[in-house]
Design a protein around this motif. Structure first.
Motif, PDB file in Angstrom:
ATOM      1  N   ARG A   1       7.967 -12.062   3.494  1.00  0.00           N
ATOM      2  CA  ARG A   1       7.798 -10.676   3.062  1.00  0.00           C
ATOM      3  C   ARG A   1       8.698 -10.429   1.875  1.00  0.00           C
ATOM      4  O   ARG A   1       9.866 -10.822   1.879  1.00  0.00           O
ATOM      5  CB  ARG A   1       8.144  -9.708   4.180  1.00  0.00           C
ATOM      6  CG  ARG A   1       7.974  -8.270   3.747  1.00  0.00           C
ATOM      7  CD  ARG A   1       8.100  -7.303   4.883  1.00  0.00           C
ATOM      8  NE  ARG A   1       7.904  -5.964   4.355  1.00  0.00           N
ATOM      9  CZ  ARG A   1       8.438  -4.886   4.865  1.00  0.00           C
ATOM     10  NH1 ARG A   1       9.160  -4.964   5.947  1.00  0.00           N
ATOM     11  NH2 ARG A   1       8.216  -3.718   4.322  1.00  0.00           N
ATOM     12  N   SER A   2       8.152  -9.775   0.863  1.00  0.00           N
ATOM     13  CA  SER A   2       8.965  -9.416  -0.292  1.00  0.00           C
ATOM     14  C   SER A   2       9.946  -8.330   0.116  1.00  0.00           C
ATOM     15  O   SER A   2       9.550  -7.331   0.703  1.00  0.00           O
ATOM     16  CB  SER A   2       8.081  -8.907  -1.432  1.00  0.00           C
ATOM     17  OG  SER A   2       7.213  -9.921  -1.858  1.00  0.00           O
TER      18      SER A   2
ATOM     19  N   GLN B   1      -1.072  -6.812   0.452  1.00  0.00           N
ATOM     20  CA  GLN B   1      -0.373  -5.708  -0.211  1.00  0.00           C
ATOM     21  C   GLN B   1      -0.842  -4.409   0.421  1.00  0.00           C
ATOM     22  O   GLN B   1      -2.041  -4.186   0.546  1.00  0.00           O
ATOM     23  CB  GLN B   1      -0.677  -5.691  -1.707  1.00  0.00           C
ATOM     24  CG  GLN B   1      -0.016  -4.568  -2.462  1.00  0.00           C
ATOM     25  CD  GLN B   1       1.488  -4.750  -2.587  1.00  0.00           C
ATOM     26  OE1 GLN B   1       1.945  -5.766  -3.068  1.00  0.00           O
ATOM     27  NE2 GLN B   1       2.243  -3.763  -2.152  1.00  0.00           N
TER      28      GLN B   1
ATOM     29  N   GLN C   1      12.072  -5.099   0.321  1.00  0.00           N
ATOM     30  CA  GLN C   1      11.887  -3.731  -0.168  1.00  0.00           C
ATOM     31  C   GLN C   1      10.462  -3.416  -0.611  1.00  0.00           C
ATOM     32  O   GLN C   1      10.252  -2.544  -1.439  1.00  0.00           O
ATOM     33  CB  GLN C   1      12.855  -3.445  -1.333  1.00  0.00           C
ATOM     34  CG  GLN C   1      14.303  -3.747  -1.042  1.00  0.00           C
ATOM     35  CD  GLN C   1      14.863  -2.893   0.080  1.00  0.00           C
ATOM     36  OE1 GLN C   1      14.560  -1.727   0.171  1.00  0.00           O
ATOM     37  NE2 GLN C   1      15.671  -3.495   0.930  1.00  0.00           N
ATOM     38  N   SER C   2       9.484  -4.143  -0.112  1.00  0.00           N
ATOM     39  CA  SER C   2       8.113  -3.833  -0.504  1.00  0.00           C
ATOM     40  C   SER C   2       7.174  -4.030   0.666  1.00  0.00           C
ATOM     41  O   SER C   2       7.556  -4.546   1.706  1.00  0.00           O
ATOM     42  CB  SER C   2       7.665  -4.713  -1.676  1.00  0.00           C
ATOM     43  OG  SER C   2       7.424  -6.039  -1.237  1.00  0.00           O
ATOM     44  N   ALA C   3       5.949  -3.639   0.443  1.00  0.00           N
ATOM     45  CA  ALA C   3       4.914  -3.792   1.458  1.00  0.00           C
ATOM     46  C   ALA C   3       3.990  -4.929   1.042  1.00  0.00           C
ATOM     47  O   ALA C   3       2.778  -4.777   0.946  1.00  0.00           O
ATOM     48  CB  ALA C   3       4.147  -2.491   1.610  1.00  0.00           C
ATOM     49  N   GLN C   4       4.587  -6.072   0.738  1.00  0.00           N
ATOM     50  CA  GLN C   4       3.809  -7.235   0.305  1.00  0.00           C
ATOM     51  C   GLN C   4       4.268  -8.468   1.073  1.00  0.00           C
ATOM     52  O   GLN C   4       5.458  -8.672   1.274  1.00  0.00           O
ATOM     53  CB  GLN C   4       3.996  -7.471  -1.195  1.00  0.00           C
ATOM     54  CG  GLN C   4       3.217  -8.659  -1.700  1.00  0.00           C
ATOM     55  CD  GLN C   4       3.325  -8.804  -3.205  1.00  0.00           C
ATOM     56  OE1 GLN C   4       3.582  -7.854  -3.913  1.00  0.00           O
ATOM     57  NE2 GLN C   4       3.112 -10.003  -3.684  1.00  0.00           N
ATOM     58  N   TRP C   5       3.304  -9.252   1.502  1.00  0.00           N
ATOM     59  CA  TRP C   5       3.570 -10.487   2.222  1.00  0.00           C
ATOM     60  C   TRP C   5       2.833 -11.630   1.534  1.00  0.00           C
ATOM     61  O   TRP C   5       1.699 -11.468   1.089  1.00  0.00           O
ATOM     62  CB  TRP C   5       3.060 -10.408   3.655  1.00  0.00           C
ATOM     63  CG  TRP C   5       3.706  -9.377   4.498  1.00  0.00           C
ATOM     64  CD1 TRP C   5       4.703  -9.571   5.413  1.00  0.00           C
ATOM     65  CD2 TRP C   5       3.399  -7.979   4.553  1.00  0.00           C
ATOM     66  NE1 TRP C   5       5.032  -8.382   6.012  1.00  0.00           N
ATOM     67  CE2 TRP C   5       4.251  -7.385   5.500  1.00  0.00           C
ATOM     68  CE3 TRP C   5       2.494  -7.166   3.867  1.00  0.00           C
ATOM     69  CZ2 TRP C   5       4.217  -6.033   5.796  1.00  0.00           C
ATOM     70  CZ3 TRP C   5       2.464  -5.818   4.150  1.00  0.00           C
ATOM     71  CH2 TRP C   5       3.318  -5.265   5.109  1.00  0.00           C
TER      72      TRP C   5
ATOM     73  N   PHE D   1      -0.635  -0.139   0.444  1.00  0.00           N
ATOM     74  CA  PHE D   1      -0.350   1.052  -0.349  1.00  0.00           C
ATOM     75  C   PHE D   1      -0.437   2.277   0.546  1.00  0.00           C
ATOM     76  O   PHE D   1      -1.386   2.417   1.315  1.00  0.00           O
ATOM     77  CB  PHE D   1      -1.357   1.196  -1.500  1.00  0.00           C
ATOM     78  CG  PHE D   1      -1.254   0.097  -2.512  1.00  0.00           C
ATOM     79  CD1 PHE D   1      -0.345   0.170  -3.557  1.00  0.00           C
ATOM     80  CD2 PHE D   1      -2.064  -1.018  -2.415  1.00  0.00           C
ATOM     81  CE1 PHE D   1      -0.250  -0.843  -4.492  1.00  0.00           C
ATOM     82  CE2 PHE D   1      -1.981  -2.044  -3.344  1.00  0.00           C
ATOM     83  CZ  PHE D   1      -1.069  -1.959  -4.386  1.00  0.00           C
TER      84      PHE D   1
ATOM     85  N   GLN E   1       5.828   3.390   7.864  1.00  0.00           N
ATOM     86  CA  GLN E   1       6.614   2.256   8.345  1.00  0.00           C
ATOM     87  C   GLN E   1       5.974   1.616   9.581  1.00  0.00           C
ATOM     88  O   GLN E   1       6.088   0.412   9.784  1.00  0.00           O
ATOM     89  CB  GLN E   1       8.059   2.670   8.623  1.00  0.00           C
ATOM     90  CG  GLN E   1       8.834   3.006   7.358  1.00  0.00           C
ATOM     91  CD  GLN E   1       8.787   1.882   6.333  1.00  0.00           C
ATOM     92  OE1 GLN E   1       9.056   0.726   6.649  1.00  0.00           O
ATOM     93  NE2 GLN E   1       8.446   2.226   5.103  1.00  0.00           N
TER      94      GLN E   1
END
Length: 139
Positions: A99-100, A124, A102-106, A126, A80
Motif C-alpha cells: 500500500r502506498s 486506486q 498516505q494514499s488509497a492506492q495498492w 477515490f 476509512q
C-alpha cells in the motif's frame, strides 16, 4: 475525465472497449497487446470489489499482466472503512500487497483464478461521497 487525461499522454486510450470476454472501461493498446486495462466501479462492498477483480481478469489475454481497478466511493460516509475493506479484501486475495503510504492506492500481485497467471494489479480508490450523493438513487 480519466480518459481525457490519459489521451493527453497516450495516442489511443479508449473507454468501453471490447477485449477478450467483455468491455473494459479503460484500454490503452501498445504494439498489438494491452499496455493498460482498467475497470471502474462504484464501491458496493468487499464482495462486489472481488467480483470486479475477476471481471477485469476476464478481459485479459495470456500476454496481459498489468491491470487496474478504480473504485469510486459515493455512498459510504466513513471513507476509512472503505479503505480498510479494500485492504482486507486484497490481503485475503492477493499473493503480495503493497500500500502506498498516505494514499488509497495498492500495488499487488493477484493470481488469475482461470489460468494461474500472476497479475500486476493496481487498485486506486477515490472518495466522491457527499450527503447529497448518498440520498440519490444508487445506479
Amino acid at each position: 475525465m480519466i480518459l481525457g487525461l490519459l489521451n493527453s499522454h497516450y495516442e489511443n486510450a479508449t473507454g468501453e472497449t471490447f477485449r477478450n470476454r467483455g468491455k473494459t472501461d479503460i484500454y490503452i493498446p501498445y504494439e498489438n497487446h494491452a499496455a493498460y486495462i482498467a475497470e471502474c466501479k462504484v464501491w458496493r462492498g468487499k464482495s462486489a470489489f472481488l467480483k470486479a477483480v475477476e471481471q477485469l481478469f476476464s478481459y485479459t489475454t495470456w500476454r496481459d499482466t498489468k491491470v487496474s481497478v478504480i473504485i469510486f466511493n459515493k455512498h459510504v460516509a466513513d471513507y476509512q472503512k472503505v479503505i480498510r475493506e479494500i485492504g482486507n479484501a486484497l490481503d485475503e486475495r492477493a499473493a503480495q500487497v503493497a500500500r502506498s503510504p498516505q494514499s488509497a492506492q495498492w500495488s499487488c500481485l493477484i493470481q488469475n483464478s482461470e489460468d494461474g497467471r500472476l497479475m500486476h494489479t493496481t487498485v486506486q480508490a477515490f472518495n466522491l461521497y457527499s450527503p447529497e450523493s448518498s440520498k440519490r438513487k444508487r445506479t
